[in-house]
Design a protein around this motif. Structure first.
Motif, PDB file in Angstrom:
ATOM      1  N   LYS A 373       2.472  -0.251  -7.336  1.00  0.00           N
ATOM      2  CA  LYS A 373       3.347   0.264  -6.275  1.00  0.00           C
ATOM      3  C   LYS A 373       2.569   0.379  -4.966  1.00  0.00           C
ATOM      4  O   LYS A 373       1.425   0.844  -4.949  1.00  0.00           O
ATOM      5  CB  LYS A 373       3.914   1.622  -6.668  1.00  0.00           C
ATOM      6  CG  LYS A 373       4.917   1.552  -7.814  1.00  0.00           C
ATOM      7  CD  LYS A 373       5.527   2.914  -8.111  1.00  0.00           C
ATOM      8  CE  LYS A 373       6.677   2.814  -9.098  1.00  0.00           C
ATOM      9  NZ  LYS A 373       6.260   2.344 -10.425  1.00  0.00           N
ATOM     10  N   MET A 374       3.209  -0.039  -3.871  1.00  0.00           N
ATOM     11  CA  MET A 374       2.569  -0.003  -2.554  1.00  0.00           C
ATOM     12  C   MET A 374       3.589   0.446  -1.504  1.00  0.00           C
ATOM     13  O   MET A 374       4.769   0.639  -1.815  1.00  0.00           O
ATOM     14  CB  MET A 374       2.034  -1.392  -2.195  1.00  0.00           C
ATOM     15  CG  MET A 374       0.940  -1.880  -3.128  1.00  0.00           C
ATOM     16  SD  MET A 374       0.239  -3.432  -2.572  1.00  0.00           S
ATOM     17  CE  MET A 374      -1.478  -3.089  -2.756  1.00  0.00           C
ATOM     18  N   ASN A 375       3.151   0.550  -0.279  1.00  0.00           N
ATOM     19  CA  ASN A 375       4.069   0.845   0.819  1.00  0.00           C
ATOM     20  C   ASN A 375       4.761  -0.438   1.268  1.00  0.00           C
ATOM     21  O   ASN A 375       4.270  -1.541   1.041  1.00  0.00           O
ATOM     22  CB  ASN A 375       3.310   1.465   2.000  1.00  0.00           C
ATOM     23  CG  ASN A 375       2.740   2.830   1.638  1.00  0.00           C
ATOM     24  OD1 ASN A 375       3.374   3.610   0.924  1.00  0.00           O
ATOM     25  ND2 ASN A 375       1.533   3.110   2.097  1.00  0.00           N
ATOM     26  N   GLU A 376       5.905  -0.250   1.918  1.00  0.00           N
ATOM     27  CA  GLU A 376       6.682  -1.396   2.426  1.00  0.00           C
ATOM     28  C   GLU A 376       5.792  -2.312   3.272  1.00  0.00           C
ATOM     29  O   GLU A 376       5.064  -1.842   4.141  1.00  0.00           O
ATOM     30  CB  GLU A 376       7.853  -0.869   3.277  1.00  0.00           C
ATOM     31  CG  GLU A 376       8.993  -1.854   3.464  1.00  0.00           C
ATOM     32  CD  GLU A 376       9.774  -2.133   2.193  1.00  0.00           C
ATOM     33  OE1 GLU A 376       9.858  -3.331   1.838  1.00  0.00           O
ATOM     34  OE2 GLU A 376      10.287  -1.196   1.566  1.00  0.00           O
ATOM     35  N   GLY A 377       5.841  -3.613   2.983  1.00  0.00           N
ATOM     36  CA  GLY A 377       5.085  -4.594   3.767  1.00  0.00           C
ATOM     37  C   GLY A 377       3.692  -4.888   3.241  1.00  0.00           C
ATOM     38  O   GLY A 377       3.122  -5.944   3.518  1.00  0.00           O
ATOM     39  N   GLU A 378       3.113  -3.943   2.492  1.00  0.00           N
ATOM     40  CA  GLU A 378       1.732  -4.117   2.005  1.00  0.00           C
ATOM     41  C   GLU A 378       1.558  -5.239   0.965  1.00  0.00           C
ATOM     42  O   GLU A 378       0.591  -6.000   1.044  1.00  0.00           O
ATOM     43  CB  GLU A 378       1.202  -2.793   1.429  1.00  0.00           C
ATOM     44  CG  GLU A 378       0.874  -1.758   2.492  1.00  0.00           C
ATOM     45  CD  GLU A 378       0.384  -0.442   1.894  1.00  0.00           C
ATOM     46  OE1 GLU A 378       0.041   0.449   2.694  1.00  0.00           O
ATOM     47  OE2 GLU A 378       0.342  -0.299   0.658  1.00  0.00           O
ATOM     48  N   LYS A 384      -1.185 -12.508   0.655  1.00  0.00           N
ATOM     49  CA  LYS A 384      -1.541 -13.538   1.646  1.00  0.00           C
ATOM     50  C   LYS A 384      -3.070 -13.570   1.847  1.00  0.00           C
ATOM     51  O   LYS A 384      -3.686 -14.635   1.901  1.00  0.00           O
ATOM     52  CB  LYS A 384      -0.825 -13.235   2.970  1.00  0.00           C
ATOM     53  CG  LYS A 384      -0.736 -14.421   3.899  1.00  0.00           C
ATOM     54  CD  LYS A 384       0.159 -14.092   5.095  1.00  0.00           C
ATOM     55  CE  LYS A 384       0.198 -15.257   6.058  1.00  0.00           C
ATOM     56  NZ  LYS A 384       0.963 -14.949   7.266  1.00  0.00           N
ATOM     57  N   LYS A 385      -3.647 -12.390   1.910  1.00  0.00           N
ATOM     58  CA  LYS A 385      -5.104 -12.279   2.074  1.00  0.00           C
ATOM     59  C   LYS A 385      -5.818 -12.869   0.854  1.00  0.00           C
ATOM     60  O   LYS A 385      -6.764 -13.642   0.968  1.00  0.00           O
ATOM     61  CB  LYS A 385      -5.464 -10.795   2.263  1.00  0.00           C
ATOM     62  CG  LYS A 385      -6.947 -10.548   2.499  1.00  0.00           C
ATOM     63  CD  LYS A 385      -7.210  -9.034   2.613  1.00  0.00           C
ATOM     64  CE  LYS A 385      -8.699  -8.795   2.788  1.00  0.00           C
ATOM     65  NZ  LYS A 385      -9.137  -7.482   2.351  1.00  0.00           N
TER      66      LYS A 385
END
Length: 458
Positions: A373-378, A384-385
């Motif tokens: 679970k992460m924050n929105e957008g993370e 991508k990284k």
């Protein structure tokens, strides 16, 4: 217009909480955007249906009013499964349909799945609807509404081309979703005896959630098969576009293993056909499809993305780990849980012991879907990284079509950003437990280096 929440415009559908982010007023505005987009795509009529959720009739009516205001005509199908809306776009030759459904989400959710001009809307096309609403670029007109009962046409279309070698007895669990209104009739029409669990349509889902991808939701089918003389068990999600399968001895046959059997059957009639599966699916599909004379193709997860790829590749069959199976051979190429069940029974009716056939399909040790679970957008930023920076020792291949799928000699690991919730989805498969542990450790190392604060679920 500004108060319309952008976050309900998801990658594969529009979805929100009823009365909060998804109100009848919002849905009517979205209807105006859909109708206007349909006009730009040279469409004249749109089929509309809703599932068994309590908010379905009200939201469906709001959607219809919005569409009619643009001058597009509406064919109101009433309460149906999502696949029945897809079917109607072919059978009634509209090419366009919208389903009001919350699929497998909690009871207080609802949403829209959309097909316009034969294309299932996703990603950019769904964002374009939001932009149209922001800019208020709507057409004005007055369409006509007519009601149509598609059920008998749908059942007849299935009955007329599916032939069982012998009668079969099955148990079906509809989880109080909309499949309960139609599944028994479909299976009886092809010569099955049917025992029903939770087939009364009830949008509060009082027994268990209608989501067969969650193993606990199949416990009732497993228990029933022990005391019944039924040969197999099926379970469906809330809008009936996904299928769960359970053998007589209580084994869950996950959708990527079902696809092995479907692929063999389709390829027996269509040598050299392309079979598509998503990045979460078993690696056993590659060799199996090749051995049966077909072309395996791995693609992104998401029912609308798979459908677009099927069109592009002219594929005969496709499947997703989540339970969506798409038959183009002998059918229309959309995902339909009830229809997938019919095709499975047609194959298994040739055998005296269907469960043995299913249990003997190639299998590997694998994890269920795991989530960080992460924050929105993370999640998307992290993936991508990692796609550019991550190093995996001894990997045979790193597939970047949707996240990172790392193939090894004896298994694979996958991490991808979900398009529906702010999580990273992981899945691992291997020939043995030692290999599984080794692959998980490699992913742990990479994830810890890139995001040390993340709580890993393995």
């Amino acid at each position: 217009m500004a108060s319309l929440p952008k976050e309900i415009f998801k990658a594969y559908d529009i979805r929100g909480i009823v009365g909060k982010s998804l109100t009848p007023e919002f849905v009517e505005i979205i209807g105006r955007a859909i109708g206007s987009e349909a006009i730009d795509r040279k469409q004249k009529d749109i089929c509309i249906g809703f599932d068994g959720r309590l908010s379905g009739p009200e939201l469906s009516n709001a959607l219809i009013q919005g569409i009619l205001k643009t001058g597009i005509n509406v064919i109101n199908l009433g309460m149906v499964t999502t696949p029945m809306v897809y079917f109607s776009t072919f059978f009634l030759n509209t090419q366009s349909g919208v389903m009001v459904t919350g699929s497998h989400n909690p009871p207080d959710y609802n949403g829209l799945k959309m097909v316009l001009g034969g294309d299932t809307l996703s990603t950019e096309a769904i964002q374009k609807l939001y932009t149209r609403i922001e800019d208020e670029t709507f057409y004005e007109g007055q369409g006509l509404e007519k009601k149509y009962d598609i059920a008998n046409d749908y059942i007849d279309a299935i009955k007329n081309h599916i032939h069982l070698k012998r009668p079969m007895k099955i148990v079906i669990d509809c989880g109080n979703g909309v499949a309960g209104a139609f599944a028994r009739q479909v299976y009886k029409s092809i010569g099955c005896s049917v025992e029903e669990l939770f087939c009364d349509v009830d949008g509060t889902f009082p027994n268990h959630h209608p989501d067969p991808s969650e193993p606990n939701n199949l416990n009732d089918v497993i228990t029933h098969l022990k005391k019944s003389d039924a040969e197999l068990g099926f379970a469906f999600d809330g809008d009936a576009d996904r299928l769960g399968v359970v053998t007589k001895d209580g084994q869950i046959i996950y959708p990527d293993r079902q696809l092995l059997l479907f692929a063999e059957d389709v390829l027996s009639r269509n040598p050299n056909a392309t079979i598509i599966f998503d990045v979460k699916s078993t690696r056993n599909l590659f060799q199996w499809i090749k051995d049966k004379g077909g072309k395996p193709l791995m693609w992104k997860t998401g029912h609308s993305l798979i459908k677009a790829k099927m069109k592009e590749e002219n594929a005969a069959l496709a499947g997703e780990m989540s339970g969506h199976t798409f038959f183009k051979e002998r059918w229309y190429g959309f995902d339909d849980g009830i229809y997938a069940g019919v095709r499975l029974l047609e194959i298994l009716s040739r055998f005296d012991n269907p469960s043995e056939i299913l249990n003997n399909l190639p299998n590997s040790i694998s994890t269920p879907e795991l989530q960080i679970k992460m924050n929105e957008g993370e999640p998307h930023a992290l993936i991508k990284k990692l796609q550019t920076e991550a190093q995996f020792d001894n990997a045979l291949e790193i597939i970047k079509v949707d996240g990172l799928r790392v193939e090894y000699q004896d298994g694979f690991g996958l991490m991808r950003a979900s398009n529906t919730t702010p999580v990273i989805v992981l899945r691992f498969e291997a020939e043995n437990k030692i290999a599984l542990e080794r692959i998980q450790q490699a992913f742990k190392k990479v994830l810890f280096k890139a995001s040390p604060e993340s709580k890993l679920p393995f």
